[in-house]
Design a protein around this motif. Sequence first.
Motif, PDB file in Angstrom:
ATOM      1  N   GLY A  66       0.834  -1.192   0.000  1.00 12.83           N
ATOM      2  CA  GLY A  66       0.000   0.000   0.000  1.00 12.83           C
ATOM      3  C   GLY A  66       0.863   1.235   0.000  1.00 12.83           C
ATOM      4  N   ILE A  67       0.266   2.341   0.440  1.00 18.29           N
ATOM      5  CA  ILE A  67       1.037   3.573   0.538  1.00 18.29           C
ATOM      6  C   ILE A  67       1.025   4.019   1.998  1.00 18.29           C
ATOM      7  N   ALA A  69      12.817  -1.572 -10.646  1.00 14.94           N
ATOM      8  CA  ALA A  69      11.738  -2.506 -10.295  1.00 14.94           C
ATOM      9  C   ALA A  69      11.670  -2.803  -8.787  1.00 14.94           C
ATOM     10  N   PRO A  70      11.507  -1.748  -7.984  1.00 16.62           N
ATOM     11  CA  PRO A  70      11.499  -1.984  -6.530  1.00 16.62           C
ATOM     12  C   PRO A  70      10.219  -2.652  -6.052  1.00 16.62           C
ATOM     13  N   ARG A  71      10.351  -3.347  -4.911  1.00 16.41           N
ATOM     14  CA  ARG A  71       9.171  -3.808  -4.162  1.00 16.41           C
ATOM     15  C   ARG A  71       8.730  -2.694  -3.215  1.00 16.41           C
ATOM     16  N   LEU A  72       9.712  -1.891  -2.776  1.00 13.33           N
ATOM     17  CA  LEU A  72       9.454  -0.806  -1.827  1.00 13.33           C
ATOM     18  C   LEU A  72      10.080   0.469  -2.378  1.00 13.33           C
ATOM     19  N   LEU A  73       9.236   1.466  -2.629  1.00  8.52           N
ATOM     20  CA  LEU A  73       9.721   2.772  -3.078  1.00  8.52           C
ATOM     21  C   LEU A  73       9.709   3.728  -1.889  1.00  8.52           C
ATOM     22  N   GLY A 128       2.308  -3.611  -7.650  1.00  6.45           N
ATOM     23  CA  GLY A 128       3.232  -4.403  -6.843  1.00  6.45           C
ATOM     24  C   GLY A 128       4.293  -3.605  -6.113  1.00  6.45           C
ATOM     25  N   VAL A 129       4.141  -2.285  -6.094  1.00  8.47           N
ATOM     26  CA  VAL A 129       5.138  -1.441  -5.422  1.00  8.47           C
ATOM     27  C   VAL A 129       4.506  -0.836  -4.165  1.00  8.47           C
ATOM     28  N   THR A 130       5.074  -1.158  -3.022  1.00  6.79           N
ATOM     29  CA  THR A 130       4.651  -0.509  -1.783  1.00  6.79           C
ATOM     30  C   THR A 130       5.430   0.795  -1.640  1.00  6.79           C
ATOM     31  N   VAL A 131       4.752   1.834  -1.167  1.00  8.51           N
ATOM     32  CA  VAL A 131       5.363   3.162  -1.080  1.00  8.51           C
ATOM     33  C   VAL A 131       5.450   3.585   0.380  1.00  8.51           C
ATOM     34  N   LEU A 132       6.626   4.065   0.773  1.00  2.00           N
ATOM     35  CA  LEU A 132       6.784   4.753   2.054  1.00  2.00           C
ATOM     36  C   LEU A 132       7.225   6.165   1.712  1.00  2.00           C
ATOM     37  N   ALA A 133       6.332   7.143   1.949  1.00  3.25           N
ATOM     38  CA  ALA A 133       6.597   8.524   1.544  1.00  3.25           C
ATOM     39  C   ALA A 133       6.773   9.403   2.770  1.00  3.25           C
ATOM     40  N   ALA A 134       7.872  10.156   2.799  1.00  5.26           N
ATOM     41  CA  ALA A 134       8.068  11.150   3.857  1.00  5.26           C
ATOM     42  C   ALA A 134       7.313  12.405   3.465  1.00  5.26           C
ATOM     43  N   LEU A 135       6.415  12.813   4.331  1.00  2.00           N
ATOM     44  CA  LEU A 135       5.602  13.992   4.058  1.00  2.00           C
ATOM     45  C   LEU A 135       5.561  14.828   5.339  1.00  2.00           C
ATOM     46  N   PRO A 136       5.695  16.151   5.219  1.00  2.78           N
ATOM     47  CA  PRO A 136       5.798  16.936   6.449  1.00  2.78           C
ATOM     48  C   PRO A 136       4.465  17.114   7.177  1.00  2.78           C
TER      49      PRO A 136
END
Length: 243
Positions: free
Chosen positions: A29-30, A151-155, A183-191
């Motif tokens: 997920g994201i 082709a990451p699994r985790l972005l 198929g890409v899980t996202v970890l996003a830094a957001l302020p």
Amino acid sequence: MLHTRDLTAAYPDGPPVLHDVTLDLRHPGIHALVGPNGAGKTTLLHTLAGHLHPTSGSIHLDGRDVTGWHPTAAARAGIALAPQGRRLWPSLTVVEHFAITRPAAGRDETWTVEELLDTFPPLAARMQHRAHQLSGGEQQMLTIARALRTAPRLLLADEPTEGLAPIIADQITTVLRDLPTQGVTVLAALPHAAAAATVADTLHVLACGQLVRHTHTSAAATDALRRHLTLTHPGDEPAEPHQ
Ligand SMILES: Nc1ncnc2c1ncn2[C@@H]1O[C@H](COP(=O)(O)OP(=O)(O)O)[C@@H](O)[C@H]1O
Ligand SMILES: [Mg+2]
């Protein structure tokens, strides 16, 4: 899919920046990493991508121990970083960025240029332009596209909408929201927690290098997170139990 346990990290000759960070991303997920400037978001993403060696603790991706792996090995394991500030090669064209960003050694998978342009149509007309000639939004698209090339699994996306007009920021977040279906899980830094809650499935709040709370997104959770983000130190108020 990503689990860190008691992760501690410091810059060379500096004090610890991350303190016992235990982060569980159980589902594709994201996911948003939120917190004020200086909280340690970039440091955590750099540690996950192998750019900073943890001083203690562990990192597992899909059950595999990738703690302290070199960035090349982390990329091979399926972790890609779209860094804050974009870090493109200013004099290289878009097509040259794609050409020199190859699938990680040992992995067959890649995103083709066609797939990247389907994801970011504005780049199609800019293939022969140098990175410094692109708009801020196009540079951010290229930053994410370059990361996807492996082709990451985790972005790991570090402040992917920073400095962008709202309409362009929306285009970027629309793409990020769609990546889990590919198929890409996202970890996003957001302020900002409120903005992150409209994008992400789960929020993880960092303050002074400590993970002080995590939650699934909802209006109620966002209100609670706003209170946490106004704290100057995680010890100022007892944290509510993790969900
Ligand atoms: N290259 C570096 N060398 C030394 N300290 C750093 C470096 N980068 C960041 N820091 C320090 O680490 C802490 C966390 O910074 P950072 O991870 O960039 O936070 P955020 O991304 O949440 O704004 C800050 O105190 C910052 O000054
Ligand atoms: Mg940062």
